[in-house]
Design an enzyme around this catalytic site. Structure first.
Site, PDB file in Angstrom:
ATOM      1  N   HIS A  12       0.814  -1.222   0.000  1.00 58.13           N
ATOM      2  CA  HIS A  12       0.000   0.000   0.000  1.00 58.13           C
ATOM      3  C   HIS A  12       0.846   1.271   0.000  1.00 58.13           C
ATOM      4  CE1 HIS A  12      -0.079  -0.796   4.600  1.00 58.13           C
ATOM      5  NE2 HIS A  12       0.854   0.096   4.347  1.00 58.13           N
ATOM      6  N   HIS A  59      -2.191   4.474   9.544  1.00 54.41           N
ATOM      7  CA  HIS A  59      -0.866   5.024   9.832  1.00 54.41           C
ATOM      8  C   HIS A  59      -1.018   6.329  10.607  1.00 54.41           C
ATOM      9  CE1 HIS A  59      -0.468   2.411   6.285  1.00 54.41           C
ATOM     10  NE2 HIS A  59       0.803   2.269   6.568  1.00 54.41           N
ATOM     11  N   HIS A 193      10.650  -3.803   3.639  1.00 54.12           N
ATOM     12  CA  HIS A 193      10.059  -2.509   3.893  1.00 54.12           C
ATOM     13  C   HIS A 193      10.730  -1.867   5.106  1.00 54.12           C
ATOM     14  CE1 HIS A 193       5.673  -0.808   4.203  1.00 54.12           C
ATOM     15  NE2 HIS A 193       6.548   0.144   4.116  1.00 54.12           N
ATOM     16  N   GLU A 240       4.100  -5.398   8.611  1.00 48.10           N
ATOM     17  CA  GLU A 240       2.769  -5.274   7.993  1.00 48.10           C
ATOM     18  C   GLU A 240       2.300  -6.597   7.392  1.00 48.10           C
ATOM     19  OE1 GLU A 240       2.712  -0.526   6.708  1.00 48.10           O
ATOM     20  OE2 GLU A 240       3.099  -2.020   5.170  1.00 48.10           O
TER      21      GLU A 240
HETATM   22  C1  DHB Z   1       5.973   3.455   2.327  1.00 49.98           C
HETATM   23  C2  DHB Z   1       5.318   2.231   2.435  1.00 49.98           C
HETATM   24  C3  DHB Z   1       4.265   2.076   3.345  1.00 49.98           C
HETATM   25  O1  DHB Z   1       3.616   0.911   3.551  1.00 49.98           O
HETATM   26  C4  DHB Z   1       3.864   3.135   4.123  1.00 49.98           C
HETATM   27  O2  DHB Z   1       2.820   2.948   4.945  1.00 49.98           O
HETATM   28  C5  DHB Z   1       4.512   4.361   4.016  1.00 49.98           C
HETATM   29  C6  DHB Z   1       5.558   4.515   3.117  1.00 49.98           C
HETATM   30  C7  DHB Z   1       7.078   3.652   1.367  1.00 49.98           C
HETATM   31  O3  DHB Z   1       7.647   2.669   0.880  1.00 49.98           O
HETATM   32  O4  DHB Z   1       7.387   4.792   1.039  1.00 49.98           O
HETATM   33 FE    FE Z   2       2.329   1.056   5.480  1.00 52.56          FE
END
Ligand code: DHB
Ligand code: FE
Length: 280
Positions: A12, A59, A193, A240
Site C-alpha cells: 500500500h 498510519h 520494507h 505489515e
Molecule cells: C511506504 C510504504 C508504506 O507501507 C507506508 O505505509 C509508508 C511509506 C514507502 O515505501 O514509502
Molecule cells: Fe504502510
C-alpha cells in the site's frame, strides 16, 4: 449463505497513490508497477464481489498515537478518505456494509477476539491505494467494503498466529450470514520494507519470495515467524505482512494461486501481490 471466494494481498505504498492522483502512471518509473496489476483488475472485474473485507493498517490517520486498537472493525455505512497531509486523496468514499460488519463483530467477539467496534472512521493509504490497484480509478467503488484496521505501527502488534486465527473466525462469521453474498478478503502492506534509519530501503527478495510461496503452500510456516525475524530479515515495516495472514486464515487450507506480482522499486518498499482462490 455468504461465502469467501478468494483472498488478495497488495502493498500500500503511498507514492503509488500519488502517482495515480498526479497522472504519472505512464512514467518509466511507474509503468511496470501499474502494468503488473492489469490482470488483477481484470480478475476483480470478473469476480465481482459484493463485499470486500480489507485487513489493513491505519498510519496514525484515523487513530492518533493516543489510542491504538489492536483490531478495529469498521461498522459504519461510509468511510471517507483521510487527510494524510496533502488533503484527502481524490478517491470515492468507501461504502461499508454495517449489517454484515455487525454480524462479524458479534460472531468474532463471542469467539474470543476482542475487536474494537468503529462507527466513524476515515481510511488512509493503507486501504485506498490497494483499492486503486485492484479496482482502478472509478467514480464510485463497485462494491461494499468492511475495513479491519490492525495495529502494526506501535509495539506490540498481534502475532502472525493470532492474525491467522482471526481470519478463521471471520470466515466462520461470514458463512453464518444468511444473505447470499460473494466476499473477497484482502490483506494490505508489506513486503520488504524499511522506511527510515541506516537500513532504509532494505529489500530481501529471498524472504519475500519464500513468503509468497508459503502463503499458498505452507501458511503454517508463516504463522510461526516471530516479530523480530520480520524486522531483522525484511525491515521494520515488513511487520505489515502479518495482515496477509488474516487473509490466508480466512481461506481453505488448499488454495489455488491465480496470480502473483513482485516489483522493486516503489519508494522504499518491495511491492508484493497475490490472488488466491478457494478451490470449490
Ligand atoms: C511506504 C510504504 C508504506 O507501507 C507506508 O505505509 C509508508 C511509506 C514507502 O515505501 O514509502
Ligand atoms: Fe504502510
Amino acid at each position: 449463505m455468504a461465502r469467501i471466494v478468494a483472498g488478495v494481498t497488495a502493498s500500500h505504498v503511498p507514492a503509488i497513490g500519488a502517482a495515480l492522483d498526479l497522472g504519472k502512471t505512464e512514467e518509466p518509473y511507474w509503468r511496470p508497477l501499474f502494468k503488473g496489476f492489469e490482470r488483477s483488475k481484470e480478475w476483480m472485474a470478473k469476480t465481482k464481489p459484493d463485499v470486500v473485507i480489507v485487513a489493513y493498517n491505519d498510519h496514525a490517520s484515523a487513530f492518533s498515537v493516543e489510542i491504538i486498537p489492536t483490531f478495529a472493525l469498521g461498522c459504519a455505512a461510509e468511510f471517507p478518505p483521510a487527510d494524510e497531509g496533502w488533503g484527502p486523496r481524490p478517491v470515492p468514499v468507501v461504502k461499508g456494509h454495517p449489517v454484515l460488519a455487525a454480524d462479524i463483530a458479534q460472531s468474532v467477539i463471542l469467539d474470543g477476539f476482542d475487536l474494537t467496534i468503529v462507527n466513524k472512521m476515515e481510511v488512509d493509504h493503507g486501504l485506498t491505494v490497494p483499492l486503486n490497484l485492484l479496482f482502478g480509478q472509478p467514480k464510485e467503488w463497485p462494491c461494499r467494503f468492511i475495513p479491519l484496521a490492525v495495529n502494526v505501527v506501535m509495539y506490540p502488534p498481534p502475532t502472525g498466529q493470532r492474525c491467522y486465527m482471526l481470519g478463521k473466525a471471520i470466515r466462520k462469521a461470514v458463512e453464518s450470514f444468511d444473505e447470499d453474498l460473494k466476499v473477497v478478503i484482502m490483506g494490505t502492506g508489506g513486503m520488504s520494507h524499511q522506511i527510515s534509519g541506516p537500513r532504509a530501503g532494505l529489500i530481501n527478495r529471498e524472504f519475500d519470495t519464500r513468503f509468497l510461496d508459503n502463503l499458498t503452500k505452507d501458511p503454517q510456516a508463516l504463522v510461526r515467524i516471530p516479530h523480530l525475524e520480520y524486522v531483522r530479515e525484511a525491515g521494520a515495516e515488513a511487520i505489515e505482512l502479518v495482515m496477509w495472514l488474516i487473509m490466508r486464515g480466512a481461506l481453505d487450507d488448499e488454495v489455488e494461486e491465480v496470480y502473483r506480482f513482485y516489483h522493486v522499486p516503489a519508494s522504499n518498499t518491495a511491492v508484493g501481490h497475490i490472488i488466491l482462490e478457494n478451490k470449490q
